[in-house]
Design a protein around this motif. Structure first.
Motif: not given
Length: 499
Positions: A403-404, A409-412, A441-444
């Motif tokens: 998770l970290q 990878e996707v940002g806070d 993947e959808e959100l990022s």
């Protein structure tokens, strides 16, 4: 949070009647397992339970339990016969008020044949009358019923219901519950949800509990004993009920100092996971000699040994995080356990940040650096650990490490939107690790298959280049683990010693 053993089972094969329309098919038995790849004999096929009404009488002195369970059920196929998961002695079964024949099979199956077949889509009732001594019952060599000096407790994962009520025992079949328990005066009965009423007559007191939101069978709990009970409310108005065995001795102070922060922790977690999903909250510490804790819905179970070294709010954080990750959204199959445990462990890392005792990034550095490449820790795949490793420490620590890596990878902004959006998207349902990856993947807007494979599925330590890519290699190795690590590590035994 928990340790399991590999349980044998045989999944019945299904007959495909391709040439005959479903509506014209002859009634057939429901499968004796729901289809879980880790536990083929757990749960059952052919129906869905929507509500359990349990009316029980328990004698602490002898550990005798008598009950009448009424199940509201919907047929999902034309049923000639169906199974329930149960161990105690059954005296009578009725389906839609009519006596049904029944027998036992396998290690924990109650096989029921109604007088008339049940058509697909039909809603029907099942009444089971039973009694027995739960502590004398074992299946696959273990018991999930814990005898205490003043009573008994049902709490375990992935199975606990068999010892106290007949059920379709798998997280895929959630239901609401009414649990009414009669115990001798001076003894209390604790269960999930809200206490609706109590009444006393002829030396016995009845406690009536209600869980009005869908609940998996392993999350249903019963504890009978002599408890000190505290009540209160969260800042958001959720009622809290905590119960402490009167026999906790040296553990009493540390247990109270931890559980009495339940409301504070739950309110804090809403900032990460969204609104608290239930109308009750609390926890209980019975006089057991087990070493684990369990996220029983609305009212987690804590072993006294959780507090052997003093107060530990981190374990409370872990169990309350499960109310969203594990309870509100449950696994579709037990191989998806990372959805429960990786996120609950990561909540402990976030609490460490909140308390100023080490950031999640620092904790991730420590986990990655403290396990050398040849450590068996890296052989366990959190995304599909296998039943023998379902509650291995790697599912928790390596799971949180993943998770970290995702956060980096996707940002806070996207990461915390994921943490809050996921429970809302699958509320009161079930989901898989693959579902979470697709949602991320959808959100990022990023392809994440390689990241998930590296951190969740490869049976080896991710390379230094992979760690650098995920920003998990510190510029210099810290001389000591983060301050919170000792408390977090002390909760590792919540996952061991189940059987």
């Amino acid at each position: 949070m928990h340790r399991r053993i590999l349980v044998p089972g045989v999944l019945a094969s299904a007959t495909l009647l391709l040439a005959i329309p479903a509506s014209a098919a002859s009634p057939s038995p429901g499968a004796p397992g729901i289809g879980d790849p880790y536990y083929p004999a757990y749960g059952n096929g052919g129906y869905d339970v929507t509500h359990y009404d349990l009316r029980l009488k328990y004698q602490p002195a002898t550990d005798e339990l008598a009950g009448t369970a009424t199940l509201l059920v919907r047929a999902e196929q034309d049923l000639s016969r169906f199974n329930l998961d149960f161990l105690l002695d059954v005296s009578e079964v009725r389906v839609n008020g009519v006596k049904a024949s029944f027998s036992t099979s396998g290690e924990h199956e109650l096989r029921i044949t109604p007088k008339q077949a049940l058509p697909k889509g039909a809603e029907f009732t099942v009444v089971v009358r039973y009694r027995g001594v739960p502590s004398q019952q074992k299946a696959y060599g273990f018991t999930s019923w814990h005898r205490t000096p003043d009573g008994g407790v049902a709490a375990n994962e992935p199975e606990a219901a068999w010892w106290w009520f007949p059920s379709n025992d798998h997280p895929l079949d959630k239901a609401t519950y009414d649990v009414s328990v009669q115990v001798p005066d001076g003894t209390q009965a604790i269960s999930n949800g809200t206490l609706q009423s109590t009444s006393s007559q002829a030396g016995w007191t009845r406690y009536n509990w209600r869980s009005d939101k869908p609940q998996a069978t392993y999350l249903a709990t019963l504890a009978v004993g002599r408890f000190d009970i505290t009540t209160g409310t969260t800042e958001s108005g959720i009622p809290i009920l905590n119960a402490y065995s009167k026999d906790l001795g040296e553990y009493a102070g540390a247990a109270r100092a931890s559980l009495e922060r339940t409301g504070e922790v739950a309110d804090w977690l809403t900032g990460y996971f969204g609104p608290y999903p239930y109308n009750a909250l609390g926890g209980y510490v019975p006089g057991t000699d087990t070493g684990y804790a369990l996220e029983t819905q609305t009212r987690p179970f804590y072993s006294p040994r959780q507090f052997a070294n003093g107060s530990n709010v981190s374990v409370v954080v872990h169990e309350l995080a499960h109310q969203w990750y594990g309870n509100l959204v449950s696994v579709a199959a037990w191989k998806d356990i990372w959805i429960n445990e990786g996120f609950a462990r990561y909540a402990q890392w976030l609490w460490s940040e909140h308390e100023g005792e080490g950031t999640a990034q620092e904790l991730a550095h420590h986990v990655y650096a403290s396990h050398p490449a040849d450590d068996p820790f890296w052989k366990v795949k959190p995304g599909d650990p296998g039943p023998e490793n379902q509650f291995h420490g790697a599912v928790y620590d390596r799971g949180a490490l993943a998770l970290q890596a995702l956060r980096n990878e996707v940002g806070d902004e996207v990461f915390f939107a994921l943490l809050k959006g996921w429970p809302a998207k699958y509320a009161h349902g079930n989901a898989t690790v693959a579902d979470f990856r697709r949602y991320a993947e959808e959100l990022s807007g990023k392809p994440l298959a390689a990241l998930f494979d590296t951190w969740l599925y490869e049976p080896s330590k991710p390379s230094e280049s992979a760690a650098r890519s995920a920003s998990l290699t510190p510029k210099r190795q810290p001389s000591a683990p983060p301050k919170s690590w000792k408390k977090i590590a002390a909760t590792n035994n919540i996952h061991t010693g189940r059987h």
